[in-house]
Write an enzyme that holds these catalytic residues in place. Sequence first.
Site, PDB file in Angstrom:
ATOM      1  CB  CYS A  89      -0.937   0.013   1.215  1.00 58.54           C
ATOM      2  SG  CYS A  89      -2.153  -1.308   1.189  1.00 58.54           S
ATOM      3  CG  HIS A 344      -6.237   2.069   0.345  1.00 58.44           C
ATOM      4  ND1 HIS A 344      -5.066   2.561  -0.206  1.00 58.44           N
ATOM      5  CD2 HIS A 344      -5.853   1.051   1.173  1.00 58.44           C
ATOM      6  CE1 HIS A 344      -4.029   1.874   0.279  1.00 58.44           C
ATOM      7  NE2 HIS A 344      -4.485   0.956   1.099  1.00 58.44           N
ATOM      8  CB  CYS A 374      -0.348   0.064   7.836  1.00 56.41           C
ATOM      9  SG  CYS A 374      -2.033   0.127   7.184  1.00 56.41           S
TER      10      CYS A 374
END
Length: 388
Positions: A89, A344, A374
């Site tokens: 990510c 996201h 994260c």
Amino acid sequence: MRDAVIVEAVRTPVGKRAGALSGIHPVDLSAHVLTALARRTGLDPATVDDVVWGCVTQIGEQASNIGRSAVLAAGWPEEVPGVTVDRACGSSQQAVHFAAGLVIAGQYDIVVAGGVESMSRVRIGAARDAVEHGRPFGPKVRRRYGVEEFSQGRGAELIAERYGFGRTELDELALASHEKAAAATAGGRFREQIAPVAVATGDGGERVVTADEGVRTGSTPEQLAALRTPFKEDGVISAANSSQISDGAAALLITTSELAARYGWRPLARVHTAVLAGGDPVTMALAPIPATARALKRAGLAIDDIGAYEINEAFAPVPAAWLRETGADPARLNPNGGAMALGHPLGASGARLMTTLVHHMRDHGIRYGLQAMCEAGGLANATVLERL
């Protein structure tokens, strides 16, 4: 000494799953922000030393070095290189770290960093689930942690259990994220950072998408409480308090202060400090806490010196745990909403957060901003930016 400054930062609106951006190939979505970046700055693409591009699910339409394909799709000279980065990510935040580090080292003069993810077109986990080509992680990793698979959702449930976060508390964080994002949208705070995208309509025409699609208004705690918890029976993690599956791209132009002055560019911010941290890959999403501590120590700053924090809302327990451990001011956290509301798009999210952060810092006269994400495997990037 050379430094690394962000001259401009631009992003697409974030599209929801199967939404307005789902009809656009991720290569073309990437090219859109490259073109917008060049147009806004007067950049001659021939001067770009590299395009460092984040993308997580590098399979199908996002395979074969999408960073290079983006350069070609934008019509930039064939001589401009491109490379694709995968740090889960945090891929496009890592792209910024690589770009800034090489600018400071003198290996690059002008570089574009950013990323893309079209989760509507390339399903999350598609590469992992291609079992006919072998399983990821390997037997030694699975034996070390006593698991067959690593699940971010189950990890979020473990974090909530460890910190004692109840579902009502987490749902309230989700509602607050949407409220902040809706207020930012209505107030025009995203207008300058978004490069609108023209999309085809069913009648053969086109419409222009100018705003993030995932932001909702009017939701109630009762509606959120009725959603199922897929990762654990009677758990606390639902679709409401998790980040949204999304499509999007973002890009930042990075150079030195000296070269920015030569080209007539006024930088938005300096990349002050860039660090990484690793942690437990099972709970996975707690690594922004040690990454923040490391970034502050290296920067010589305290948490209260930071005027705005962008901590990716992969799941509501992530920013909640980060707040508890750091003692940061909640009012400075994700002031324009986070991934639970805005979405996201994995490989684009690091650059999207940074784009939002540098514009917020400029608009509110904030000297220092901090971003942390994260990442799968128990990793995290953390970046301290300084407004110039």
